[in-house]
Write a protein that holds these residues in place. Structure first.
Motif, short mmCIF file in Angstrom:
data_model
loop_
_atom_site.label_atom_id
_atom_site.label_comp_id
_atom_site.label_asym_id
_atom_site.label_seq_id
_atom_site.Cartn_x
_atom_site.Cartn_y
_atom_site.Cartn_z
N ASP A 93 -45.30 -61.62 -87.36
CA ASP A 93 -46.58 -62.11 -87.86
C ASP A 93 -46.46 -63.63 -87.91
N LYS B 62 -51.54 -52.43 -86.08
CA LYS B 62 -52.48 -51.84 -87.04
C LYS B 62 -53.46 -52.87 -87.61
N GLY C 287 -48.13 -58.16 -85.85
CA GLY C 287 -49.12 -58.60 -86.83
C GLY C 287 -49.05 -57.70 -88.05
C1 LIG Z 1 -55.82 -57.33 -91.30
S1 LIG Z 1 -54.21 -57.95 -91.39
C2 LIG Z 1 -53.28 -56.53 -90.87
C3 LIG Z 1 -51.88 -56.58 -91.36
C4 LIG Z 1 -51.09 -55.29 -91.11
N1 LIG Z 1 -51.04 -54.92 -89.71
C5 LIG Z 1 -51.67 -54.16 -91.94
O1 LIG Z 1 -52.45 -53.38 -91.42
O2 LIG Z 1 -51.36 -54.11 -93.14
C6 LIG Z 1 -54.13 -59.02 -89.98
C7 LIG Z 1 -52.78 -59.69 -89.78
O3 LIG Z 1 -52.85 -60.48 -88.59
C8 LIG Z 1 -52.04 -61.63 -88.81
N2 LIG Z 1 -52.42 -62.67 -87.87
C9 LIG Z 1 -53.61 -63.34 -87.79
N3 LIG Z 1 -53.56 -64.21 -86.76
C10 LIG Z 1 -52.33 -64.07 -86.18
C11 LIG Z 1 -51.71 -64.68 -85.06
N4 LIG Z 1 -52.35 -65.60 -84.32
N5 LIG Z 1 -50.45 -64.30 -84.74
C12 LIG Z 1 -49.79 -63.36 -85.47
N6 LIG Z 1 -50.35 -62.74 -86.56
C13 LIG Z 1 -51.59 -63.10 -86.89
C14 LIG Z 1 -52.37 -61.99 -90.24
O4 LIG Z 1 -51.40 -62.86 -90.77
C15 LIG Z 1 -52.40 -60.62 -90.90
O5 LIG Z 1 -51.14 -60.27 -91.39
#
Ligand SMILES: C[S@@+](CC[C@H](N)C(=O)[O-])C[C@H]1O[C@@H](n2cnc3c(N)ncnc32)[C@H](O)[C@@H]1O
Length: 442
Positions: free
Chosen positions: A278, A326, A255
């Motif tokens: 992601d 994260k 993610g």
């Molecule tokens: C708050 S952001 C954090 C992104 C990164 N880890 C950072 O800290 O910069 C949450 C991330 O979760 C991803 N996300 C949400 N639902 C998801 C899913 N079902 N499967 C994979 N990724 C997902 C979103 O696309 C987003 O990039």
């Protein structure tokens, strides 16, 4: 000990903490410009800032008249209300054209906002050390407001917080007191949803196409860069021993969005192999735009793989050495966090590790040193540094308000890991956030 002696002792100890920490901060004054450019901060300086902020707030609450202190707390919401006025009208950008200050009549010409009212807004903020009032009805930027130019992501973050978060917060008490909503963990029951009468969740709202939704979604997206800077999310690049991992160690950024952290890892530690996972739309932006611009060498040297996936439905790439997670879990209720962690566990080999990178909410009571798994503030400060590290609690309430989700304590993380089949190993401190390390349960 009588009250007079105990207050006197506390006051003396607080003053001496402030003097000692100020001496450290003074040594770093030549680095002041770097602090406003988002560069990593020296850990000694960081600790001294935590102490000064904590001790000054504690000193004020110790000596102020209770009614003064309380009235100031009640009225605190006018500060973000005024910040929204100045950010919406790009006042810092205008002031930047006039280093010695500009009269409010000129500000009215440029913005259309009544000069007298705008001047009063600026006066309140100047009294709180944001902007300076240089002469009659004449204002200039100062060290802080220069950081709010519209080109700075901190300005977008300010708009996100002082607009939709601030407005949603006015509904918090009603939501918590509603028997049908109080115990809900659904993002569709959050105060934000109720205040803005949204059909769905915050993220459904941001995916909408009205000009207001697009504007707010953009502010949110860009604002997250400003927030990452505020909490030094990238301290993890220097403060975790990535450099001592063996050549070819595989790091899966679960993610990882467009790769905010993994691009920096790829650039700083060429011995690592990275896998970014992601949802497909994020990975498309990562692969086509972000990595070619920010980490082209990693692409050329074949050190990065982009693998779309849904972390609620499937496991990430099998057998990586480290799964780095994260700012994911704080978006989700416990049941979904367990699903995500179980999927990660299903991918792990016997020597794989998980690093959950989040705020780790600290208790406000002091623990015996040998029991506390993280640094506690020196006495007589609150052990969690109170005001000095207040962002962990403000973000927690913000998550409650906007998404019905939360920041978690170490025990919360240990319990989630346990249910998902992961064994807690240790906590690594990195800036204001922490890394909770797990391995698979034997
Ligand atoms: C708050 S952001 C954090 C992104 C990164 N880890 C950072 O800290 O910069 C949450 C991330 O979760 C991803 N996300 C949400 N639902 C998801 C899913 N079902 N499967 C994979 N990724 C997902 C979103 O696309 C987003 O990039």
């Amino acid at each position: 000990m009588d009250t007079t002696t105990s207050v006197t002792n506390e006051l003396r100890s607080l003053l001496s903490l402030i003097v000692d920490s100020a001496a450290i901060a003074q040594r770093h004054i030549p680095d002041r410009e770097k602090l406003s450019q988002g560069e990593p901060i020296d850990s000694e300086l960081r600790s001294s800032i935590f102490v000064i902020e904590a001790a000054c707030a504690q000193l004020c609450s110790l000596i102020a008249r209770p009614s003064d202190a309380l009235a100031n707390k009640f009225f605190a919401f006018y500060e973000p209300a005024c910040i929204q006025v100045v950010l919406t009208n790009k006042i810092p950008d205008i002031l930047q054209e006039y280093p010695s200050g500009v009269h409010i009549s000129e500000l009215e010409k440029r913005t259309g906002v009544d000069a007298g009212k705008l001047g009063r807004v600026l006066r309140l903020l100047a009294a709180k050390h944001l902007f300076q009032e240089v002469s009659a009805d004449t204002f200039a930027n100062n060290y802080l407001s220069k950081y709010l130019l519209s080109s700075n992501p901190m300005s977008s973050f300010g708009l996100h917080i002082t607009d939709e978060c601030f407005k949603a917060s006015t509904n918090l008490s009603d939501t918590l007191n509603d028997p049908a909503l109080t115990a809900s963990a659904s993002p569709a029951d959050a105060s934000f949803v109720k205040h803005f009468k949204v059909n769905g969740t915050l993220f459904d709202y941001y995916a909408g196409s009205s000009p207001e939704q697009v504007k707010r979604a953009t502010q949110f997206g860009v604002g997250m860069i400003g927030w990452g800077d505020a909490i030094e999310a990238n301290a993890v690049i220097n403060e975790f021993p990535w450099g001592s991992l063996p050549e070819g160690t595989t790091i899966c950024d679960v993610g990882g969005g467009v790769g905010n952290i993994s691009t920096q890892l790829a650039n700083s530690y060429p011995a690592l192999r990275l896998i970014l996972q992601d949802l497909p739309h994020q990975l498309k932006i990562a692969e086509e735009e972000v990595w070619p611009e920010h980490a082209p060498k990693a692409i050329a040297e074949n050190r990065i793989e982009f693998i779309p996936f849904d972390f609620l439905q499937e496991a990430p790439k099998l057998g990586c050495d480290i799964y780095y997670v994260k700012n994911i879990l704080h978006d989700w209720a416990d049941g979904d966090c367990i699903k995500i962690l179980k999927n990660v566990k299903n991918a792990m080999g016997t020597s794989s590790r998980v690093l959950v990178h989040e705020f780790i909410v600290r208790p406000g009571y002091r623990m015996p040193k040998e029991e506390a798994k993280f640094t506690q503030a020196p006495e007589p400060l609150l052990p969690n540094y109170g005001e000095g590290r207040i962002r962990q609690y403000t973000l927690d309430i913000n998550m409650m308000t906007m998404l019905n989700s939360k920041e978690r304590t170490l025990q919360d993380f240990i319990d989630l890991g346990e249910t998902a089949g992961l064994q807690f190993v240790k906590i690594w401190e990195a800036g204001e956030m922490g890394l909770v390390e797990f391995v698979t349960k034997a």
